[in-house]
Write a protein that holds these residues in place. Structure first.
Motif, PDB file in Angstrom:
ATOM      1  N   ASP A 158      73.650   8.029 -12.249  1.00 49.92           N
ATOM      2  CA  ASP A 158      73.249   8.586 -13.719  1.00 49.92           C
ATOM      3  C   ASP A 158      71.798   8.171 -13.790  1.00 49.92           C
ATOM      4  N   THR A 159      71.020   7.703 -13.035  1.00 55.30           N
ATOM      5  CA  THR A 159      69.555   7.343 -13.334  1.00 55.30           C
ATOM      6  C   THR A 159      68.922   7.868 -11.884  1.00 55.30           C
ATOM      7  N   ARG A 212      67.484   9.147 -17.274  1.00 57.77           N
ATOM      8  CA  ARG A 212      69.031   8.611 -17.571  1.00 57.77           C
ATOM      9  C   ARG A 212      69.639  10.088 -17.949  1.00 57.77           C
ATOM     10  N   CYS A 267      74.746  11.925 -21.714  1.00 59.92           N
ATOM     11  CA  CYS A 267      76.242  12.178 -21.837  1.00 59.92           C
ATOM     12  C   CYS A 267      77.392  11.859 -20.851  1.00 59.92           C
ATOM     13  N   ASP A 292      78.555   8.832 -17.542  1.00 56.92           N
ATOM     14  CA  ASP A 292      78.722   7.557 -17.181  1.00 56.92           C
ATOM     15  C   ASP A 292      79.482   7.650 -16.006  1.00 56.92           C
ATOM     16  N   THR A 293      78.780   6.856 -15.074  1.00 59.91           N
ATOM     17  CA  THR A 293      79.060   6.314 -13.630  1.00 59.91           C
ATOM     18  C   THR A 293      79.390   5.152 -13.317  1.00 59.91           C
ATOM     19  N   GLU A 316      79.024   1.233 -12.278  1.00 62.35           N
ATOM     20  CA  GLU A 316      77.925   0.604 -12.036  1.00 62.35           C
ATOM     21  C   GLU A 316      77.766  -0.107 -10.447  1.00 62.35           C
ATOM     22  N   ASP A 338      65.795   5.988 -23.989  1.00 60.26           N
ATOM     23  CA  ASP A 338      66.835   5.078 -24.545  1.00 60.26           C
ATOM     24  C   ASP A 338      65.907   3.560 -24.576  1.00 60.26           C
ATOM     25  N   GLN A 367      74.953  17.312 -14.872  1.00 58.19           N
ATOM     26  CA  GLN A 367      75.739  16.303 -15.527  1.00 58.19           C
ATOM     27  C   GLN A 367      77.448  16.945 -15.330  1.00 58.19           C
ATOM     28  N   ALA A 403      81.723  11.375 -12.244  1.00 61.79           N
ATOM     29  CA  ALA A 403      81.219  10.794 -13.826  1.00 61.79           C
ATOM     30  C   ALA A 403      82.225  11.085 -14.719  1.00 61.79           C
ATOM     31  N   ASP A 434      80.593  10.149 -21.437  1.00 63.52           N
ATOM     32  CA  ASP A 434      80.381   8.917 -22.303  1.00 63.52           C
ATOM     33  C   ASP A 434      80.169   9.259 -23.729  1.00 63.52           C
ATOM     34  N   TYR A 468      77.691   8.844 -26.670  1.00 63.92           N
ATOM     35  CA  TYR A 468      76.609   9.609 -26.668  1.00 63.92           C
ATOM     36  C   TYR A 468      76.910  11.255 -26.549  1.00 63.92           C
TER      37      TYR A 468
END
Length: 126
Positions: free
Chosen positions: A32-33, A43, A46, A48-49, A51, A86, A103, A112, A115, A118
């Protein structure tokens, strides 16, 4: 749910949002980055993946998510719809490839999740 989400992926295009600018992605750190060829850190809004590092690290699915994202965007000119900056100084944005929302593709592919903290930043997430 998956069919409905896939339909949303197919319908979500830059034409439905503010006209995105075009940037070229040089690399993606994780799922996600990413970074542009101009050095701007992006980034993906909306989502999240998993880490890669840290207390919540889950390296195997994190690498899979990163590699999937890289396959879609690295070396390509993509549409970018800026949303905000952010706390780490990254541009929070939606990305588009061939009029598909990146996304939504990441979510529908299982790499993903939305999130919800957000989700109000993306019309498709609410």
């Amino acid at each position: 749910m998956a069919i409905q989400l896939l339909a949303t992926v197919m319908l979500a295009s830059p034409a439905q949002t503010a006209a995105p600018e075009s940037v070229t992605i040089s690399d993606c750190y994780d799922g996600d980055t990413c970074r542009t060829t101009d050095g701007e850190r992006i980034r993906l809004a909306c989502i999240d993946t998993p880490e890669l590092r840290g207390k919540r690290a889950d390296p195997v699915p994190a690498r899979a998510a990163r590699d999937h994202l890289r396959g879609m965007v690295v070396g390509r000119s993509v549409g970018l719809r800026r949303i905000t900056i952010d706390r780490y100084g990254r541009t929070v944005a939606e990305l588009f490839v061939d009029e598909m929302n990146v996304q939504l593709v990441m979510i529908s592919s299982g790499y993903a999740r939305i999130d919800w903290r957000y989700a109000d930043q993306c019309s498709w997430a609410s």
